[in-house]
Design a protein around this motif. Structure first.
Motif, PDB file in Angstrom:
ATOM      1  N   LYS A  93     -14.080  17.330  -9.384  1.00  0.00           N
ATOM      2  CA  LYS A  93     -13.650  17.637  -8.152  1.00  0.00           C
ATOM      3  C   LYS A  93     -13.089  16.332  -7.546  1.00  0.00           C
ATOM      4  N   GLU A  94     -11.905  16.300  -7.149  1.00  0.00           N
ATOM      5  CA  GLU A  94     -11.416  14.983  -6.655  1.00  0.00           C
ATOM      6  C   GLU A  94     -11.132  15.056  -5.142  1.00  0.00           C
ATOM      7  N   THR A  95     -11.454  13.999  -4.481  1.00  0.00           N
ATOM      8  CA  THR A  95     -10.981  13.852  -3.163  1.00  0.00           C
ATOM      9  C   THR A  95     -10.217  12.553  -3.174  1.00  0.00           C
TER      10      THR A  95
ATOM     11  N   ILE B 163     -20.739  15.103  -2.191  1.00  0.00           N
ATOM     12  CA  ILE B 163     -21.004  15.201  -3.609  1.00  0.00           C
ATOM     13  C   ILE B 163     -22.015  16.653  -3.720  1.00  0.00           C
ATOM     14  N   GLU B 164     -21.432  17.269  -4.846  1.00  0.00           N
ATOM     15  CA  GLU B 164     -22.199  18.567  -5.077  1.00  0.00           C
ATOM     16  C   GLU B 164     -23.622  18.638  -5.757  1.00  0.00           C
ATOM     17  N   ASP B 165     -23.877  17.497  -6.591  1.00  0.00           N
ATOM     18  CA  ASP B 165     -25.268  17.156  -7.324  1.00  0.00           C
ATOM     19  C   ASP B 165     -25.048  15.663  -7.562  1.00  0.00           C
ATOM     20  N   ALA B 166     -26.147  14.796  -6.937  1.00  0.00           N
ATOM     21  CA  ALA B 166     -26.342  13.525  -7.170  1.00  0.00           C
ATOM     22  C   ALA B 166     -26.548  13.140  -8.919  1.00  0.00           C
ATOM     23  N   LYS B 167     -26.680  14.098  -9.653  1.00  0.00           N
ATOM     24  CA  LYS B 167     -26.780  13.888 -11.090  1.00  0.00           C
ATOM     25  C   LYS B 167     -25.514  13.755 -11.662  1.00  0.00           C
ATOM     26  N   HIS B 168     -24.407  14.127 -11.283  1.00  0.00           N
ATOM     27  CA  HIS B 168     -23.094  14.064 -11.675  1.00  0.00           C
ATOM     28  C   HIS B 168     -22.703  12.762 -11.786  1.00  0.00           C
ATOM     29  N   ARG B 169     -21.770  12.400 -12.621  1.00  0.00           N
ATOM     30  CA  ARG B 169     -20.936  10.918 -12.572  1.00  0.00           C
ATOM     31  C   ARG B 169     -19.834  11.253 -11.499  1.00  0.00           C
ATOM     32  N   ILE B 170     -19.869   9.861 -10.573  1.00  0.00           N
ATOM     33  CA  ILE B 170     -19.064   9.700  -9.617  1.00  0.00           C
ATOM     34  C   ILE B 170     -18.048   8.567 -10.497  1.00  0.00           C
ATOM     35  N   ARG B 171     -16.713   8.654  -9.951  1.00  0.00           N
ATOM     36  CA  ARG B 171     -15.846   7.518 -10.218  1.00  0.00           C
ATOM     37  C   ARG B 171     -14.773   7.442  -9.295  1.00  0.00           C
TER      38      ARG B 171
ATOM     39  N   LEU C 112       0.794  -1.292   0.061  1.00  0.00           N
ATOM     40  CA  LEU C 112       0.133   0.018   0.117  1.00  0.00           C
ATOM     41  C   LEU C 112       0.878   1.084   0.014  1.00  0.00           C
ATOM     42  N   ASN C 113       2.330   1.129  -0.303  1.00  0.00           N
ATOM     43  CA  ASN C 113       3.024   2.281  -0.083  1.00  0.00           C
ATOM     44  C   ASN C 113       3.746   2.738  -1.508  1.00  0.00           C
ATOM     45  N   ASP C 114       3.284   2.130  -2.466  1.00  0.00           N
ATOM     46  CA  ASP C 114       3.721   2.460  -3.899  1.00  0.00           C
ATOM     47  C   ASP C 114       3.166   3.679  -4.660  1.00  0.00           C
ATOM     48  N   TRP C 115       3.145   4.753  -3.739  1.00  0.00           N
ATOM     49  CA  TRP C 115       2.403   5.880  -4.302  1.00  0.00           C
ATOM     50  C   TRP C 115       0.901   5.615  -4.298  1.00  0.00           C
ATOM     51  N   LEU C 116       0.527   4.597  -3.736  1.00  0.00           N
ATOM     52  CA  LEU C 116      -0.955   4.355  -3.997  1.00  0.00           C
ATOM     53  C   LEU C 116      -1.814   5.259  -3.273  1.00  0.00           C
ATOM     54  N   ARG C 117      -2.907   5.458  -4.157  1.00  0.00           N
ATOM     55  CA  ARG C 117      -4.162   6.255  -3.533  1.00  0.00           C
ATOM     56  C   ARG C 117      -5.166   6.168  -4.247  1.00  0.00           C
ATOM     57  N   LEU C 118      -6.311   6.444  -3.484  1.00  0.00           N
ATOM     58  CA  LEU C 118      -7.650   6.244  -3.998  1.00  0.00           C
ATOM     59  C   LEU C 118      -7.953   7.439  -4.449  1.00  0.00           C
ATOM     60  N   VAL C 119      -8.906   7.663  -5.380  1.00  0.00           N
ATOM     61  CA  VAL C 119      -9.235   9.032  -5.879  1.00  0.00           C
ATOM     62  C   VAL C 119     -10.954   8.847  -6.268  1.00  0.00           C
ATOM     63  N   ILE C 120     -11.544   9.906  -5.612  1.00  0.00           N
ATOM     64  CA  ILE C 120     -13.233  10.021  -5.852  1.00  0.00           C
ATOM     65  C   ILE C 120     -13.205  11.100  -6.719  1.00  0.00           C
ATOM     66  N   GLU C 121     -13.814  10.937  -7.843  1.00  0.00           N
ATOM     67  CA  GLU C 121     -13.850  11.837  -8.818  1.00  0.00           C
ATOM     68  C   GLU C 121     -15.542  12.548  -9.048  1.00  0.00           C
ATOM     69  N   GLU C 122     -15.905  13.614  -8.784  1.00  0.00           N
ATOM     70  CA  GLU C 122     -17.182  14.001  -9.190  1.00  0.00           C
ATOM     71  C   GLU C 122     -16.979  14.945 -10.605  1.00  0.00           C
ATOM     72  N   ARG C 123     -17.690  14.644 -11.733  1.00  0.00           N
ATOM     73  CA  ARG C 123     -17.592  15.130 -12.760  1.00  0.00           C
ATOM     74  C   ARG C 123     -18.967  15.857 -13.198  1.00  0.00           C
ATOM     75  N   ASN C 124     -18.734  17.294 -13.349  1.00  0.00           N
ATOM     76  CA  ASN C 124     -19.718  18.178 -13.707  1.00  0.00           C
ATOM     77  C   ASN C 124     -19.876  18.384 -15.059  1.00  0.00           C
ATOM     78  N   PRO C 125     -20.962  17.618 -15.917  1.00  0.00           N
ATOM     79  CA  PRO C 125     -21.057  17.914 -17.175  1.00  0.00           C
ATOM     80  C   PRO C 125     -21.366  19.169 -17.662  1.00  0.00           C
ATOM     81  N   SER C 126     -21.884  20.102 -17.206  1.00  0.00           N
ATOM     82  CA  SER C 126     -22.355  21.469 -17.410  1.00  0.00           C
ATOM     83  C   SER C 126     -21.170  22.323 -17.711  1.00  0.00           C
TER      84      SER C 126
END
Length: 95
Positions: free
Chosen positions: A31-33, A56-64, A12-26
């Protein structure tokens, strides 16, 4: 939260990170955490519990959710029991 396998050296130390993305299509913004599994405070044998919060800013946005590591890292990533829950509203948390 998510459990991640940690039995190999630097698993878990090879520069590993988890990224949560919220994509606003408009407005085409993302936005990343970022969470760092190596900072896990809960370890059970060969597994580490990685926890974090994001909003999450808007539940309609795509989350990855994605995992990123150092280029050329040799370890295989094993993850189990991804859990996403909604926290109580701030007014409910203070009671």
């Amino acid at each position: 939260s998510i459990w991640m396998y940690n039995a190999k050296q630097d698993q878990l130390n090879d520069w590993l990170r988890l990224v949560i993305e919220e994509r606003n299509p408009s407005n085409q913004t993302i936005k990343e955490t970022t969470l760092f599994p190596e900072q896990s405070a809960c370890i059970d044998s060969d597994w580490s519990l990685v926890e974090g919060t994001f909003e999450i800013e808007d539940a309609k946005h795509r989350i990855r959710i994605r995992a990123e590591g150092k280029e050329g890292a040799k370890n295989t990533l094993y993850a189990d029991e991804l859990r996403i829950t909604q926290l109580p509203a701030k007014s409910e948390q203070t009671n």
